[in-house]
Design an enzyme around this catalytic site. Structure first.
Site, PDB file in Angstrom:
ATOM      1  N   HIS A   1       0.797  -1.233   0.000  1.00  0.00           N
ATOM      2  CA  HIS A   1       0.000   0.000   0.000  1.00  0.00           C
ATOM      3  C   HIS A   1       0.834   1.290   0.000  1.00  0.00           C
ATOM      4  O   HIS A   1       0.509   2.261   0.695  1.00  0.00           O
ATOM      5  CB  HIS A   1      -0.953   0.005   1.186  1.00  0.00           C
TER       6      HIS A   1
ATOM      7  N   HIS B   1      -9.774   2.351   0.295  1.00  0.00           N
ATOM      8  CA  HIS B   1      -9.734   1.241   1.259  1.00  0.00           C
ATOM      9  C   HIS B   1     -10.831   1.388   2.316  1.00  0.00           C
ATOM     10  O   HIS B   1     -10.561   1.337   3.520  1.00  0.00           O
ATOM     11  CB  HIS B   1      -8.365   1.176   1.920  1.00  0.00           C
TER      12      HIS B   1
ATOM     13  N   GLU C   1     -11.724  -3.444  -2.834  1.00  0.00           N
ATOM     14  CA  GLU C   1     -10.703  -2.503  -3.306  1.00  0.00           C
ATOM     15  C   GLU C   1     -10.461  -2.733  -4.803  1.00  0.00           C
ATOM     16  O   GLU C   1      -9.774  -3.662  -5.198  1.00  0.00           O
ATOM     17  CB  GLU C   1      -9.406  -2.714  -2.532  1.00  0.00           C
TER      18      GLU C   1
END
Length: 337
Positions: A96, A170, A301
């Site tokens: 991420h 997210h 996501e």
């Protein structure tokens, strides 16, 4: 103030009283009020009541993710013959965007209103070398709430050097209302016949495996919890969406029988990570002082595949100067009586 920049919260509201609150720290959706079948509004996203908790460590509640959503094996990729080493912030791998990804920066923000609805435009310049990614990446994300009870997220990015980009949102959803138990009785349908097989560190092997006759088959409606015990921990898988072109495509739909709420996701992206809050363990105190236990929320996501830079057969995440990265994802809310 964060890093010398002010943090603001913006509120978007439509004619049905659906309400979205967004802060410019991390582009986080802090609240999403959606009516149930009786008209009662509940907040359907997990999060916190104050900025201090968002500044502390948490599992990306409601945040924008970049430069690269999901995992990159060993934090390494090669681009035009040059190897780049990224932070290893998920065991031996990169996750991420690294230690300070897009979820931990203050974006420039401005409100806008057009024929489609009201929104907030967020802008951030990720400088060359930030988290060891190449190129100055200029990123724009527009959140828009319309009167069709749709939260529309549009992403744009340009670069001055070849780089890799994979952005997503997210959000952790619970259609009963956040803090109202787990999501195992929610029913889900995912428009995907295959998923990316992964190793024990959740890194893709390169294989695209059919979901048929596996616990990952949601091509027809199934309760999230029906087969979850057959998987260690729960779902944390990237689905290869059934697509025919670059236009918006149905990714998934989730319904919660008691409230009647249905959330349907459309996207221009090739994949979607379905995650069931497996690492929530009751240690985080969320809104209203409620502790979030395992499976308190689910994530959908929309994104490119994990570790794409190391798998040439996957859809490319390379962005070159003169090109524009763009994608759209829509979270649509309806009622089923």
């Amino acid at each position: 103030m964060v890093g010398g920049k002010e943090v603001f919260q913006f509120t978007l509201k439509n004619k049905h009283d659906m309400t979205v609150k967004i802060i410019n720290f991390g582009g986080i959706v802090t609240s999403l009020l959606v009516p149930d079948k009786t008209g009662k509004l509940d907040d359907v996203v997990l999060g916190f009541d104050n900025l201090a908790d968002y500044l502390a460590e948490h599992p990306y509640f409601g945040a924008l993710i970049g430069r690269y959503a999901n995992r990159i094996a060993k934090g390494r990729f090669v681009l035009n013959g040059k190897e780049y080493q990224l932070a290893l912030n998920d065991g031996k791998n990169h996750l991420h965007g690294g230690n300070i990804g897009f979820n931990k920066v203050v974006w420039d923000a401005v409100e806008f209103c057009n024929a489609e609805g009201a929104g907030v435009e967020l802008n951030y310049l990720s400088k060359d070398g930030e988290e060891n990614y190449p190129g100055n990446l200029s990123t724009t994300v527009r959140y828009l709430l319309n009167d069709q009870n749709e939260l529309v997220i549009k992403y744009l990015a340009t670069t001055d050097q070849p780089t890799i980009v994979n952005l997503t949102h997210h959000g952790y959803f619970n259609l009963k209302g956040e803090g109202c138990g787990d999501i195992l009785d929610h029913e889900i349908m995912i428009n995907a016949d295959r998923y990316t097989a992964v190793d024990e560190e959740l890194i893709p092997t390169g294989e695209l495996i059919p979901v048929h006759n596996t616990p990952l088959d949601f091509t027809t409606w199934q309760p999230i919890g029906a087969r979850i015990k057959k998987l260690p921990g729960g779902y944390d898988h990237n689905y290869v969406l059934n697509r025919k072109g670059p236009e918006l495509t149905l990714a998934a739909s989730v319904r919660e029988p008691k409230s009647g709420r249905v959330m349907t996701v459309y996207t221009t992206e090739p994949g979607m990570q379905f995650y069931t809050g497996n690492f929530l363990d009751g240690t985080l105190t969320g809104k209203r002082g409620v502790k979030y236990g395992k499976h308190s929320g689910f994530c959908l996501e929309t994104q490119h595949f994990p570790d794409s830079p190391n798998h040439p057969a996957f859809p490319s995440t390379v962005l070159n100067p003169g090109e524009v990265y763009q994608q759209t994802t829509i979270y649509q809310f309806t009622i089923e009586q």
